[in-house]
Design an enzyme around this catalytic site. Structure first.
Site, mmCIF file in Angstrom:
data_model
loop_
_atom_site.group_PDB
_atom_site.id
_atom_site.type_symbol
_atom_site.label_atom_id
_atom_site.label_comp_id
_atom_site.label_asym_id
_atom_site.label_seq_id
_atom_site.Cartn_x
_atom_site.Cartn_y
_atom_site.Cartn_z
ATOM 1 C CG ASP A 26 -9.374 5.615 1.752
ATOM 2 O OD1 ASP A 26 -8.980 6.154 2.801
ATOM 3 O OD2 ASP A 26 -8.605 5.095 0.923
ATOM 4 C CE LYS B 54 -1.614 7.090 -3.547
ATOM 5 N NZ LYS B 54 -2.121 6.181 -2.504
ATOM 6 C CD GLU C 66 -4.925 3.826 -2.788
ATOM 7 O OE1 GLU C 66 -5.834 4.601 -2.410
ATOM 8 O OE2 GLU C 66 -3.773 4.216 -3.053
ATOM 9 C CG ASP D 4 -1.654 1.281 1.471
ATOM 10 O OD1 ASP D 4 -1.644 2.152 0.581
ATOM 11 O OD2 ASP D 4 -2.250 1.425 2.564
#
Ligand code: AMP
Length: 588
Positions: free
Chosen positions: A193, A71, A170, A9
């Protein structure tokens, strides 16, 4: 080359790595015992780059040389982001049509180089923990990542020394970790999330083990950090910003399980500073931030052409979803309690590891599927076993049947849960029993639905519901699947050995029940009709009824069946007479 594949992850704030060990996904810790690696890279003046918790601390001391949240930049060009989206404590070089770059001292870095440094550290830590080299990896990315972002992530993995076997979404990884691929063959799932810096909502569709992303929405600048910032300005602590931030974040975490916390500031200017904070105060600050996720959720549902009630599951991902207020918000928004069975900060990494296990062959479907070792059912009229879930059914499973009463004015039904292969209830094992009450009524009027449901953990729930009043009772049993092999073998051997007598006993019982019902009906009719009915006919019926009673005493099924038939024939005229009388009454 080893068959082993690791799951990674690669998060905006934190990253994790895992591997299948003896059939289980295990997340690996670094040398300090931490499984979460901060996705932060520090570039010192001289010497090697630093990754993780140590680098994270440098954000305060040397912000221009410490890169976090890279990211958000990976695989993007200058025109892909608005100017305010490239604001950071380090310098981002943004030029139209050119890939974004990060300026640290004299160097210009591509965002994937930051990802490479993080992935290389995860690889080193994993190899140290496992004491062997790892070379193949599955890496997760947000569902909304485009091809360029996915390719940049893959390139980062290769530069870190991995063979990247697959890039997976994800939310799909999270759904795998929650075991949703095993629960049903078809399902619609929302993955909510909420992490430290980003919010994502994804709507997935599961079709026979394959997940498809129907819609996504979110905000790459919305998360726990915003709540921390609101707390910092609320709590007037005479401290440096980074110290305030550490203290309030810890207080926020504790307030997920406590109602009140005391924040003890370190000794400052000869004074001890403490600050009390109630959960309700934190919730007041967090509420407007959490509310900002609402529009994204509604948007994703609309894009997927679904409403909340179409969803089969809502799962939670990201550390912020540990906060009770977030769970409450999600429950209200989607009209159902979210599934909280997994650790929200580890679900994506666990799912990546499970996917890695599937690819490497470390997980095979047969290992995960469980079956019911013996039939499950309830006792019905005459002490017979009524099977509801047959032996060897794949779990999870749900099955049910409707039952009624056999006696007039019956006020309750006893539900006796049985396990085994024998025809008679008494020869099977009793797992438990309970009674469901209902208003008295003529026999056959009450309708009781009995449902058996075995979940993936092998827990059997027996639910009985009176369809007229809606009254219901549930019995939970854990022993339905966990039966020793020897016991199962003995039960099956017994059922084969006694197959013939068991079957004859069942047929005898069913025939006997029919006799008893007919005798009762005849008695009732004669009591009502009294002398109106022709005496000769009556005597003929009574003699056939006597034959039935005699046959009942013999335990001879064939004889009883014949007597039943004869009585049935003899009563044809009586039945016609009763109908005729009833019609006359209504006419009169
Ligand atoms: P993630 O990006 O998934 O690692 O989520 C990190 C965010 O979750 C940060 O804002 C953390 O402060 C927050 N968080 C972690 N644990 C808890 C907790 N027990 N209660 C509330 N928030 C938490």
């Amino acid at each position: 080359m080893s068959d082993e594949i690791v799951g990674i992850d690669l998060g905006t704030t934190n990253s994790l790595i895992g591997v299948m060990e003896a059939g289980f996904p295990i997340l690996l810790a670094d040398g300090n015992g931490h499984r979460l690696t901060a996705s932060v890279v520090y570039f010192p003046e001289t010497g090697e780059t630093v990754v993780g918790a140590v680098a994270n601390r440098m954000r305060v001391l040397d912000p221009a040389a410490t890169v976090y949240s890279a990211k958000r930049l990976i695989g993007l060009r200058g025109d892909d982001l608005a100017a305010e989206e490239t604001r950071a404590d380090y310098h981002i070089v943004r030029q139209a049509r050119q890939p974004l770059r990060i300026q640290v001292r004299e160097r210009q870095l591509a965002p994937e180089e930051i990802a490479t440094a993080i992935l290389a550290k995860l690889k080193r830590d994993a190899e140290a923990a496992l004491e062997r080299t790892v070379s193949r990896a599955v890496i997760t990315v947000p569902a909304y990542f485009n091809d360029a972002q996915r390719n940049a992530t893959k390139a980062a993995g290769e530069a870190a020394g991995f063979i990247v076997e697959r890039i997976i979404n994800e939310p799909t990884a999270a759904a795998l970790a929650y075991g949703l691929d095993k629960l049903k063959s078809k399902a619609k799932i929302a993955v909510y999330d909420l992490g430290g810096g980003t919010f994502d909502i994804s709507i997935l569709e599961l079709n026979d083990g394959v997940f498809q992303v129907l819609a996504t929405s979110g905000n790459t600048h919305l998360g726990g950090d915003d709540i921390d910032a609101a707390l910092v300005s609320e709590c007037q602590l005479p401290l440096a910003n980074w110290q305030k931030r550490e203290l309030v974040t810890e207080a926020k975490h504790r307030l997920s399980s406590e109602d009140f916390v005391r924040i003890d500031a370190p000794f400052v200017e000869g004074k001890n500073f403490t600050y009390g904070l109630k959960r309700i105060e934190l919730e007041g600050l967090a509420q407007p931030i959490i509310q900002r996720t609402r529009a994204h959720c509604l948007r994703a549902l609309a894009d997927a052409k679904l409403t909340a009630s179409d969803l089969d599951e809502v799962i939670l991902v990201g550390g912020m979803t540990r906060m009770p207020l977030v769970r409450q918000f999600v429950a209200e928004l989607f009209g159902r309690d979210p599934n909280t069975s997994q650790n929200p900060d580890e679900a994506v990494a666990l799912g990546a590891t499970i996917q890695a296990g599937i690819l490497s062959g470390a997980i095979r479907d047969v290992v995960l599927l469980d079956v019911t070792p013996l039939s499950l059912g309830i006792e019905t009229f005459g002490g017979l076993m009524n099977v509801i879930i047959p032996r060897n059914s794949t779990i999870p499973i749900k099955a049910g049947e409707m039952f009624t009463t056999a006696v007039n004015q019956q006020r309750a039904m006893k539900i006796k849960v049985l396990q085994g292969e024998r025809e008679l209830a008494a020869d099977n094992w009793s797992l438990g029993e309970f009674e469901l009450g209902f208003p008295p009524a003529p026999k056959g009027v009450a309708r009781v639905g009995v449902q058996f449901a075995i979940d993936a953990d092998g827990i059997l729930q027996v639910l009985a519901r009176d369809t007229q009043t809606g009254a219901e009772k549930i019995l939970s049993l854990t022993s339905a699947v966990d039966v020793s092999d020897e016991a199962v073998e003995a039960m099956i051997a017994d059922s084969l050995e006694h197959a013939f007598e068991d079957m004859s006993e069942r047929v005898w019982t069913e025939t006997r029940l029919k006799s008893e019902e007919m005798l009762r009906a005849v008695e009732q009719a004669f009591a009502q009709l009294a002398d109106d009915f022709a005496a000769g006919e009556r005597a003929r019926i009574e003699s056939k009824a006597a034959d039935v009673r005699a046959a009942l005493a013999t335990h001879e099924t064939a004889r009883l069946k014949a007597a039943n038939r004869a009585l049935d024939d003899a009563t044809q005229e009586l039945a016609a007479f009763i109908v005729e009388q009833a019609m006359q009454q209504t006419r009169g």
